[in-house]
Scaffold this motif. Structure first.
Motif, PDB file in Angstrom:
ATOM      1  N   ASP A  17      80.830  50.845   4.172  1.00  0.00           N
ATOM      2  CA  ASP A  17      80.253  50.395   5.443  1.00  0.00           C
ATOM      3  C   ASP A  17      80.851  51.171   6.604  1.00  0.00           C
ATOM      4  N   VAL A  18      82.142  51.470   6.503  1.00  0.00           N
ATOM      5  CA  VAL A  18      82.826  52.125   7.623  1.00  0.00           C
ATOM      6  C   VAL A  18      84.005  52.938   7.103  1.00  0.00           C
ATOM      7  N   VAL A  19      84.199  54.108   7.685  1.00  0.00           N
ATOM      8  CA  VAL A  19      85.301  54.998   7.295  1.00  0.00           C
ATOM      9  C   VAL A  19      86.200  55.235   8.515  1.00  0.00           C
ATOM     10  N   LEU A  20      87.465  54.805   8.391  1.00  0.00           N
ATOM     11  CA  LEU A  20      88.450  55.068   9.445  1.00  0.00           C
ATOM     12  C   LEU A  20      89.113  56.408   9.152  1.00  0.00           C
ATOM     13  N   GLY A  21      89.257  57.225  10.163  1.00  0.00           N
ATOM     14  CA  GLY A  21      89.959  58.502  10.009  1.00  0.00           C
ATOM     15  C   GLY A  21      91.311  58.417  10.691  1.00  0.00           C
ATOM     16  N   SER A  22      92.348  58.829   9.970  1.00  0.00           N
ATOM     17  CA  SER A  22      93.709  58.715  10.489  1.00  0.00           C
ATOM     18  C   SER A  22      94.445  60.027  10.362  1.00  0.00           C
ATOM     19  N   VAL A  23      95.282  60.293  11.335  1.00  0.00           N
ATOM     20  CA  VAL A  23      96.222  61.406  11.226  1.00  0.00           C
ATOM     21  C   VAL A  23      97.610  60.785  11.049  1.00  0.00           C
ATOM     22  N   HIS A  24      98.137  60.864   9.816  1.00  0.00           N
ATOM     23  CA  HIS A  24      99.485  60.404   9.504  1.00  0.00           C
ATOM     24  C   HIS A  24     100.395  61.586   9.132  1.00  0.00           C
ATOM     25  N   PHE A  25      99.791  62.768   8.973  1.00  0.00           N
ATOM     26  CA  PHE A  25     100.548  63.954   8.546  1.00  0.00           C
ATOM     27  C   PHE A  25     100.341  65.088   9.533  1.00  0.00           C
ATOM     28  N   LEU A  26     101.420  65.794   9.846  1.00  0.00           N
ATOM     29  CA  LEU A  26     101.291  67.099  10.502  1.00  0.00           C
ATOM     30  C   LEU A  26     101.911  68.077   9.518  1.00  0.00           C
ATOM     31  N   GLY A  27     101.100  68.913   8.923  1.00  0.00           N
ATOM     32  CA  GLY A  27     101.578  69.734   7.811  1.00  0.00           C
ATOM     33  C   GLY A  27     101.990  68.811   6.678  1.00  0.00           C
ATOM     34  N   ASP A  28     103.208  69.005   6.178  1.00  0.00           N
ATOM     35  CA  ASP A  28     103.642  68.145   5.070  1.00  0.00           C
ATOM     36  C   ASP A  28     104.469  66.957   5.575  1.00  0.00           C
ATOM     37  N   TRP A  29     104.502  66.763   6.887  1.00  0.00           N
ATOM     38  CA  TRP A  29     105.366  65.730   7.482  1.00  0.00           C
ATOM     39  C   TRP A  29     104.598  64.426   7.744  1.00  0.00           C
ATOM     40  N   PRO A  30     104.923  63.353   7.006  1.00  0.00           N
ATOM     41  CA  PRO A  30     104.333  62.044   7.318  1.00  0.00           C
ATOM     42  C   PRO A  30     105.091  61.433   8.501  1.00  0.00           C
ATOM     43  N   PHE A  31     104.685  61.852   9.720  1.00  0.00           N
ATOM     44  CA  PHE A  31     105.512  61.599  10.905  1.00  0.00           C
ATOM     45  C   PHE A  31     105.610  60.133  11.283  1.00  0.00           C
ATOM     46  N   ASP A  32     104.707  59.282  10.768  1.00  0.00           N
ATOM     47  CA  ASP A  32     104.802  57.860  11.141  1.00  0.00           C
ATOM     48  C   ASP A  32     105.563  57.056  10.093  1.00  0.00           C
ATOM     49  N   HIS A  33     106.105  57.750   9.080  1.00  0.00           N
ATOM     50  CA  HIS A  33     106.821  57.056   8.007  1.00  0.00           C
ATOM     51  C   HIS A  33     108.312  56.996   8.360  1.00  0.00           C
ATOM     52  N   PRO A  34     108.888  55.785   8.370  1.00  0.00           N
ATOM     53  CA  PRO A  34     110.282  55.649   8.790  1.00  0.00           C
ATOM     54  C   PRO A  34     111.253  56.538   8.013  1.00  0.00           C
ATOM     55  N   ASP A  35     110.963  56.809   6.735  1.00  0.00           N
ATOM     56  CA  ASP A  35     111.885  57.628   5.929  1.00  0.00           C
ATOM     57  C   ASP A  35     111.949  59.079   6.386  1.00  0.00           C
ATOM     58  N   TYR A  36     110.986  59.499   7.217  1.00  0.00           N
ATOM     59  CA  TYR A  36     110.928  60.912   7.617  1.00  0.00           C
ATOM     60  C   TYR A  36     111.216  61.091   9.112  1.00  0.00           C
ATOM     61  N   ARG A  37     111.875  60.094   9.697  1.00  0.00           N
ATOM     62  CA  ARG A  37     112.134  60.154  11.144  1.00  0.00           C
ATOM     63  C   ARG A  37     113.056  61.287  11.545  1.00  0.00           C
ATOM     64  N   GLY A  38     113.921  61.708  10.605  1.00  0.00           N
ATOM     65  CA  GLY A  38     114.861  62.788  10.900  1.00  0.00           C
ATOM     66  C   GLY A  38     114.161  64.046  11.403  1.00  0.00           C
ATOM     67  N   ARG A  39     112.922  64.244  10.962  1.00  0.00           N
ATOM     68  CA  ARG A  39     112.200  65.466  11.324  1.00  0.00           C
ATOM     69  C   ARG A  39     111.914  65.560  12.831  1.00  0.00           C
ATOM     70  N   TYR A  40     111.954  64.416  13.533  1.00  0.00           N
ATOM     71  CA  TYR A  40     111.724  64.469  14.989  1.00  0.00           C
ATOM     72  C   TYR A  40     112.790  65.304  15.699  1.00  0.00           C
ATOM     73  N   GLU A  41     113.976  65.399  15.091  1.00  0.00           N
ATOM     74  CA  GLU A  41     115.043  66.205  15.702  1.00  0.00           C
ATOM     75  C   GLU A  41     114.684  67.685  15.747  1.00  0.00           C
ATOM     76  N   GLU A  42     113.761  68.081  14.842  1.00  0.00           N
ATOM     77  CA  GLU A  42     113.487  69.507  14.680  1.00  0.00           C
ATOM     78  C   GLU A  42     112.320  70.007  15.522  1.00  0.00           C
TER      79      GLU A  42
END
Ligand code: ZN
Ligand code: FE
Ligand code: FE
Ligand code: ZN
Length: 273
Positions: A109-134
């Protein structure tokens, strides 16, 4: 009428509750429609627990299809919200063909489109927060919004989910983001996609609805339609803080929101809440 079009289930590997558990809470809260939108399997990466497994997609679609078939044949029983078969699909550049093939396989009925990755980085995932430093926050915001605009232009999606997800961990650009917002709103309008007012942001470090009032105002000015989503990952989260979401929509000028059937949009008037 009020529709929550963004609800997960235990099938995605990081949520709890069955389809029926979510429907029961939606009914208690007076929602008239509930759109399931579990995570479409990721096609180009193996990250267990972030999305449904390919082997679970058939069961998800089958279970919803039976429920919806019954509702559409016999009508919903007393107070039961109408159920929509939706899906939340990641936009990852290069995967469009495979995503399109999966979306075409079923009658969503409906398709939501989401951006959760930039390249291989799941930037909204708490386990990958360290990447914000870079990364610089300006580059990060620009890349996020450019990718979301690309998602809109693919034509694969009806709705852009949590449209300023980049703010989740309170990383903000040093420059005024209004040009990014205006550009996204224009692109969404041209592409004919809606944006979602997603209340999950209230419960994340940023502590505010996605999108911000400023981005939503740009969407309204450009004639972009809206939907509502709780992004529930537990049954008790269905429809949470929707009074606030409706008030935000009204405050920038919206008087209606969208629901969908077999990917055809239909507007409904915002409730008085
Ligand atoms: Zn999720
Ligand atoms: Fe999401
Ligand atoms: Fe979601
Ligand atoms: Zn989501």
């Amino acid at each position: 009428m009020l529709a929550d079009l963004h609800v997960h289930t235990a099938r995605c590997g990081h949520a709890t509750g069955s389809i029926q558990d979510y429907i029961d809470i939606a009914r208690q809260r007076g929602l008239t429609e509930i759109g399931f939108s579990d995570h479409l399997p990721l096609v180009d990466r193996d990250l267990p627990g972030l999305a449904m497994k390919s082997s679970d997609l058939g069961g998800y679609v089958g279970e919803l299809g039976r429920l919806i078939g019954r509702q559409r044949a016999e009508g919903a029983v007393d107070g039961e919200p109408a159920v929509l078969m939706g899906i939340e699909a990641d936009y990852i550049p290069g995967t469009e063909h495979e995503v399109s093939r999966m979306l075409d396989e079923y009658e969503f009925d409906v398709v939501l489109g989401s951006v959760h990755f930039l390249g291989d980085w799941p930037f909204d995932h708490p386990d990958y927060r360290g990447r914000y430093e870079e990364v610089s926050s300006d580059d990060f915001w620009a890349a996020y919004f450019a990718t979301l605009e690309e998602a809109a232009r693919t034509g694969l999606f009806d709705v852009l989910a949590h449209p300023d997800l980049a703010k989740k961990f309170c990383v903000f650009p040093s420059r005024d983001p209004s040009e990014l917002f205006e550009s996204l709103a224009e692109t969404a309008a041209h592409a004919g996609v809606a944006v979602e007012i997603n209340t999950a942001g209230l419960f994340k470090p940023v502590g505010e609805i996605y999108p911000s009032r400023e981005l939503l105002a740009a969407c309204f000015a450009n004639g972009v339609p809206i939907t509502f989503g709780s992004d529930a990952h537990a049954p008790d989260e269905v429809g949470r803080e929707f009074a606030q979401a409706v008030a935000l929509a009204r405050s920038v000028g919206y008087r209606e929101a969208m629901t969908y059937e077999k990917r055809r949009p239909r507007a409904y008037a915002l409730p008085e809440i």
